[in-house]
Motif scaffolding. Sequence first.
Motif, PDB file in Angstrom:
ATOM      1  N   PRO A  96       0.807  -1.477   0.045  1.00  0.00           N
ATOM      2  CA  PRO A  96      -0.160   0.015   0.083  1.00  0.00           C
ATOM      3  C   PRO A  96       0.834   1.182   0.015  1.00  0.00           C
ATOM      4  O   PRO A  96       0.303   2.327  -0.240  1.00  0.00           O
ATOM      5  N   VAL A  97       2.269   1.055   0.266  1.00  0.00           N
ATOM      6  CA  VAL A  97       2.834   2.415   0.469  1.00  0.00           C
ATOM      7  C   VAL A  97       4.118   2.261  -0.661  1.00  0.00           C
ATOM      8  O   VAL A  97       5.170   3.054  -0.454  1.00  0.00           O
ATOM      9  N   GLY A  98       4.231   1.443  -1.603  1.00  0.00           N
ATOM     10  CA  GLY A  98       5.226   1.252  -2.374  1.00  0.00           C
ATOM     11  C   GLY A  98       6.554   1.324  -1.822  1.00  0.00           C
ATOM     12  O   GLY A  98       7.717   1.757  -2.032  1.00  0.00           O
ATOM     13  N   ALA A  99       6.833   0.286  -0.796  1.00  0.00           N
ATOM     14  CA  ALA A  99       7.865   0.232   0.166  1.00  0.00           C
ATOM     15  C   ALA A  99       8.914  -0.831  -0.396  1.00  0.00           C
ATOM     16  O   ALA A  99      10.051  -0.684   0.081  1.00  0.00           O
ATOM     17  N   ILE A 100       8.495  -1.800  -1.054  1.00  0.00           N
ATOM     18  CA  ILE A 100       9.274  -2.867  -1.637  1.00  0.00           C
ATOM     19  C   ILE A 100       9.969  -2.391  -3.086  1.00  0.00           C
ATOM     20  O   ILE A 100       9.371  -1.917  -3.905  1.00  0.00           O
ATOM     21  N   ASP A 101      11.344  -2.422  -2.943  1.00  0.00           N
ATOM     22  CA  ASP A 101      12.266  -2.490  -4.233  1.00  0.00           C
ATOM     23  C   ASP A 101      11.615  -3.277  -5.462  1.00  0.00           C
ATOM     24  O   ASP A 101      11.731  -4.388  -5.327  1.00  0.00           O
ATOM     25  N   PRO A 102      11.392  -2.437  -6.596  1.00  0.00           N
ATOM     26  CA  PRO A 102      10.777  -3.485  -7.485  1.00  0.00           C
ATOM     27  C   PRO A 102      11.930  -4.368  -8.194  1.00  0.00           C
ATOM     28  O   PRO A 102      11.720  -5.274  -8.809  1.00  0.00           O
ATOM     29  N   GLN A 103      13.288  -3.676  -8.091  1.00  0.00           N
ATOM     30  CA  GLN A 103      14.201  -4.322  -8.633  1.00  0.00           C
ATOM     31  C   GLN A 103      14.704  -5.554  -7.901  1.00  0.00           C
ATOM     32  O   GLN A 103      15.357  -6.510  -8.313  1.00  0.00           O
ATOM     33  N   ASP A 104      14.654  -5.247  -6.599  1.00  0.00           N
ATOM     34  CA  ASP A 104      15.181  -6.297  -5.651  1.00  0.00           C
ATOM     35  C   ASP A 104      13.770  -6.235  -4.465  1.00  0.00           C
ATOM     36  O   ASP A 104      14.411  -5.460  -3.304  1.00  0.00           O
ATOM     37  N   PRO A 105      13.260  -7.084  -4.252  1.00  0.00           N
ATOM     38  CA  PRO A 105      11.992  -7.269  -3.566  1.00  0.00           C
ATOM     39  C   PRO A 105      12.691  -7.705  -2.190  1.00  0.00           C
ATOM     40  O   PRO A 105      11.797  -7.600  -1.177  1.00  0.00           O
ATOM     41  N   GLY A 106      13.831  -8.076  -1.930  1.00  0.00           N
ATOM     42  CA  GLY A 106      14.180  -8.143  -0.561  1.00  0.00           C
ATOM     43  C   GLY A 106      14.484  -6.937   0.316  1.00  0.00           C
ATOM     44  O   GLY A 106      14.658  -7.311   1.280  1.00  0.00           O
ATOM     45  N   LYS A 107      14.564  -5.783  -0.603  1.00  0.00           N
ATOM     46  CA  LYS A 107      15.095  -4.614   0.118  1.00  0.00           C
ATOM     47  C   LYS A 107      13.550  -3.703   0.159  1.00  0.00           C
ATOM     48  O   LYS A 107      12.752  -3.505  -0.771  1.00  0.00           O
ATOM     49  N   VAL A 108      13.359  -3.611   1.530  1.00  0.00           N
ATOM     50  CA  VAL A 108      12.083  -2.798   1.761  1.00  0.00           C
ATOM     51  C   VAL A 108      12.489  -1.517   2.606  1.00  0.00           C
ATOM     52  O   VAL A 108      13.372  -1.646   3.637  1.00  0.00           O
ATOM     53  N   ASP A 109      11.835  -0.374   2.579  1.00  0.00           N
ATOM     54  CA  ASP A 109      11.875   0.755   3.073  1.00  0.00           C
ATOM     55  C   ASP A 109      11.513   0.927   4.571  1.00  0.00           C
ATOM     56  O   ASP A 109      10.095   0.967   4.409  1.00  0.00           O
ATOM     57  N   ALA A 110      12.019   0.535   5.531  1.00  0.00           N
ATOM     58  CA  ALA A 110      11.366   0.469   6.907  1.00  0.00           C
ATOM     59  C   ALA A 110      10.739   1.964   7.225  1.00  0.00           C
ATOM     60  O   ALA A 110       9.705   1.726   7.871  1.00  0.00           O
ATOM     61  N   SER A 111      11.193   2.871   6.805  1.00  0.00           N
ATOM     62  CA  SER A 111      10.603   4.029   7.106  1.00  0.00           C
ATOM     63  C   SER A 111       9.240   4.160   6.692  1.00  0.00           C
ATOM     64  O   SER A 111       8.187   4.996   6.985  1.00  0.00           O
ATOM     65  N   LYS A 112       8.745   3.605   5.306  1.00  0.00           N
ATOM     66  CA  LYS A 112       7.734   3.779   4.831  1.00  0.00           C
ATOM     67  C   LYS A 112       6.603   2.372   5.193  1.00  0.00           C
ATOM     68  O   LYS A 112       5.245   2.646   5.351  1.00  0.00           O
ATOM     69  N   CYS A 113       7.190   1.359   5.565  1.00  0.00           N
ATOM     70  CA  CYS A 113       6.377   0.214   6.003  1.00  0.00           C
ATOM     71  C   CYS A 113       5.385   0.427   7.138  1.00  0.00           C
ATOM     72  O   CYS A 113       5.590   0.974   8.149  1.00  0.00           O
ATOM     73  N   LEU A 114       4.032   0.039   6.809  1.00  0.00           N
ATOM     74  CA  LEU A 114       2.846  -0.079   7.653  1.00  0.00           C
ATOM     75  C   LEU A 114       3.047  -1.180   8.745  1.00  0.00           C
ATOM     76  O   LEU A 114       2.048  -1.262   9.549  1.00  0.00           O
ATOM     77  N   LYS A 115       3.679  -2.212   8.340  1.00  0.00           N
ATOM     78  CA  LYS A 115       3.331  -3.535   9.095  1.00  0.00           C
ATOM     79  C   LYS A 115       2.032  -4.156   8.922  1.00  0.00           C
ATOM     80  O   LYS A 115       1.420  -4.737   9.889  1.00  0.00           O
ATOM     81  N   CYS A 116       1.522  -3.932   7.655  1.00  0.00           N
ATOM     82  CA  CYS A 116       0.207  -4.396   7.253  1.00  0.00           C
ATOM     83  C   CYS A 116       0.247  -6.007   7.010  1.00  0.00           C
ATOM     84  O   CYS A 116      -0.791  -6.483   7.046  1.00  0.00           O
ATOM     85  N   LEU A 117       1.207  -6.339   6.601  1.00  0.00           N
ATOM     86  CA  LEU A 117       1.491  -7.906   6.571  1.00  0.00           C
ATOM     87  C   LEU A 117       0.974  -8.283   5.200  1.00  0.00           C
ATOM     88  O   LEU A 117       0.857  -9.747   4.968  1.00  0.00           O
ATOM     89  N   SER A 118       0.688  -7.432   4.267  1.00  0.00           N
ATOM     90  CA  SER A 118      -0.066  -7.928   2.934  1.00  0.00           C
ATOM     91  C   SER A 118       0.985  -8.667   2.097  1.00  0.00           C
ATOM     92  O   SER A 118       0.792  -9.839   1.554  1.00  0.00           O
ATOM     93  N   CYS A 119       2.375  -8.122   2.118  1.00  0.00           N
ATOM     94  CA  CYS A 119       3.333  -8.850   1.517  1.00  0.00           C
ATOM     95  C   CYS A 119       3.704 -10.166   1.934  1.00  0.00           C
ATOM     96  O   CYS A 119       3.809 -11.450   1.159  1.00  0.00           O
TER      97      CYS A 119
END
Length: 260
Positions: A199-222
Amino acid sequence: MLKKVTLLYFSSTKTTQKNLRAIAEGMGCPVTEVDFTLPQNRQQDLHFDQDDFVIFGCPVYGGLMPLLVREYIQQHVTATQTGCAVVAVYGNRHFDDCLVEMEDLMTEQGFVVTAAAACLGEHSYTTKIATGRPDAQDLVWAKEFGKQLAGKLEAPVQPLEKGKIPGNRPYRERKPSAPMAPENTNGCIKCGLCVKNCPVGAIDPQDPGKVDASKCLKCLSCVRLCPLGSKAFTSEAFQGSVAWCLANFQEPRKEPISIL
Ligand SMILES: Cc1cc2nc3c(=O)[nH]c(=O)nc-3n(C[C@H](O)[C@H](O)[C@H](O)COP(=O)(O)O)c2cc1C
Ligand code: SF4
Ligand code: SF4
């Protein structure tokens, strides 16, 4: 007179969506859906008028509306005396001040809040709390609420009496939570499912292992969506939150409530 009904909602793990769809089914009329969970769906301005009726739903985060839901409504959604039902979906602890916050916000935006409901949804953090909810029993209840709501719309919409919706004003404090992000634990085939549904575009499309913790809602969708079960929140801090939730949210089973 039945109006043009719109379901307007944010729902990362789809329990809010399920509850709202069951309410709509109970109303027995065609509905339009505006699902603003994803960032590209939070760009458009929406205006509703007196021919419309809006059922607005969101999950409870920390006893309140998720901040991004509040901001989206404030910045993009207005109404001219449009009837509205507010629906908060929570994971078996409590909805606290979420419903009154929704009532106040929608009223500020020009809606007439004429009904409210607090429904249950499996807790985003763990499948062990409010497991499988909304379940069959919840959905029967939601349909009945929808039926009653449709009946109420036969007459001109009136606001609910002030104080009828449970919750405190001022609302509880909206505390910023510590930045956290899911890790990739089990390989990744770069299918992009988690990227597309964050929901916040926090996951890097090139490398989905990389997530921007400052954006993450901890919504658990991924975490729920990954076909490999690769994504997980493994940090001690997150596991501590889950343990706290398990100790405090698990029992007893809560039932939905409605205010009409
Ligand atoms: C960051 C966060 C905070 C939450 N806070 C609460 C809470 O205060 N009370 C509660 O009962 N459930 C809480 N929950 C659980 C969600 O409200 C619940 O799982 C809801 O069904 C999620 O809705 P969705 O499936 O539409 O995203 C929280 C979940 C998240 C992710
Ligand atoms: S990265 Fe964070 S915000 Fe994005 S889907 Fe995963 S848990 Fe939700
Ligand atoms: S859903 Fe899983 S496999 Fe697909 S990109 Fe995301 S982490 Fe990788």
